[in-house]
Design an enzyme around this catalytic site. Structure first.
Site, short mmCIF file in Angstrom:
data_model
loop_
_atom_site.label_atom_id
_atom_site.label_comp_id
_atom_site.label_asym_id
_atom_site.label_seq_id
_atom_site.Cartn_x
_atom_site.Cartn_y
_atom_site.Cartn_z
N GLY A 62 0.82 -1.20 0.00
CA GLY A 62 0.00 0.00 0.00
C GLY A 62 0.86 1.25 0.00
N GLY A 87 4.55 14.43 -3.25
CA GLY A 87 4.22 13.02 -3.45
C GLY A 87 3.81 12.66 -4.86
CD GLU A 88 4.10 14.92 -10.66
OE1 GLU A 88 4.10 14.62 -11.88
OE2 GLU A 88 4.31 16.07 -10.24
NE ARG A 90 5.19 9.86 -1.45
CZ ARG A 90 4.92 10.86 -0.63
NH1 ARG A 90 3.96 10.75 0.26
NH2 ARG A 90 5.62 11.97 -0.70
CG ASN A 122 11.03 17.76 -5.72
OD1 ASN A 122 11.06 16.64 -6.20
ND2 ASN A 122 9.91 18.47 -5.68
#
Length: 301
Positions: A62, A87-88, A90, A122
């Site tokens: 998950g 979180g891009e 992810r 980042n």
């Protein structure tokens, strides 16, 4: 911009703690189709193999750490869309894994805060290529009016690292593209900086990539190139596959070329007309930060 700067920086400084708490925070399951990427995301390159590897992990375990998102606009039916703040990768991997929803922390941020948080997040995660990293530093120092010293303290890197990273953005755009595409490293880029002229920089960079030179060979190659330029010769240095010199003239201004390569800037050595063999060394710098960087190199710091 100054009026809103304080709150923006406070948001940035507190963001690291929020990210750390995200894994155990009160996340909400959000429809993945309602989440959109940040068009100003500093990271432009997401390697497919990395996305696939993370997708396999998500299928098994998950999404371990929630995304951080912010409401951006309402759709015609009244539903809210969200923009990714952090979180891009992810999010992309969750799509590849076939998820319909993802855990996310919903926070309200201004566009200014989103930009700063995306840059800091980042940089701290060290998931940028050298050009993306340098661009982040440039935007933080310019758009957030942060000094290199302030930025260095914030992200835990040296001021010289930030300065050296940003200097690569002065290179020809074709050379910058080669670094982004991992055809050359930052170690290859540094010797190219003293070369004047975009076409000349690209010519040398292309030769480095074509010959598969390592960093040491690239440095030697540029020394010979600059020596020929200083001697008034047409640079026609030819190297074999190991980077060794083939049939070039003897390097006449070795010390000047060495100093240029070491300091990463233009250097000129002028001989005195008086007896004794003396003279002077002229070192060019292009900003106050550049001057400090050169002084630190000379002092061995």
């Amino acid at each position: 911009m100054k009026k809103g700067l304080g709150r923006g920086l406070n948001t940035l400084y507190g963001f690291g703690k929020e990210v750390e708490q995200a894994a155990g925070g009160e996340a909400t399951e959000i429809n993945i189709a309602k989440i959109k990427p940040n068009p100003n995301q500093p990271r432009k390159v997401f390697k497919p193999e990395e996305i696939e590897e993370l997708a396999q992990s998500i299928k098994e375990f998950g999404v371990v750490q929630p995304l951080i998102i912010t409401p951006r606009q309402s759709e015609p039916d009244g539903d809210v869309e969200y923009m990714i703040v952090a979180g891009e990768r992810r999010w992309q991997a969750s799509q590849a894994a076939g998820l319909e929803t993802v855990p996310a922390l919903v926070r309200n941020y201004t566009d200014f805060e989103i930009l700063g948080i995306a840059l800091i997040e980042n940089v701290q995660r060290q998931n940028l290529n050298p050009i993306e990293e340098a661009t982040c530093y440039k935007r933080l120092t310019e758009e957030f009016e942060m000094t290199q010293e302030e930025l260095a303290r914030r992200i835990g890197k040296s001021r010289s690292h930030i300065s050296n990273s940003m200097r690569v953005l002065r290179l020809d755009e074709r050379v910058i593209a080669m670094i982004s595409e991992e055809k050359l490293t930052m170690g290859h880029a540094k010797p190219i900086l003293p070369i004047e002229g975009a076409d000349a920089q690209f010519e040398v960079a292309a030769k480095m990539a074509e010959q598969g030179m390592n960093v040491r060979q690239a440095e030697d190659f540029v020394r010979r190139y600059l020596a020929q330029v200083e001697a008034g010769e047409t640079p026609e240095v030819i190297v074999d596959s190991t980077g060794n010199n083939i049939g070039t003239s003897v390097v006449k201004d070795k010390y000047k070329a060495d100093l240029r390569s070491w300091l990463g800037t233009r250097v000129n050595i002028k001989e005195s007309k008086t007896a004794g063999g003396g003279g002077k060394i002229e070192i060019n710098y292009f900003s106050q930060d550049d001057l400090e960087r050169i002084v630190e190199l000379i002092k061995g710091e």
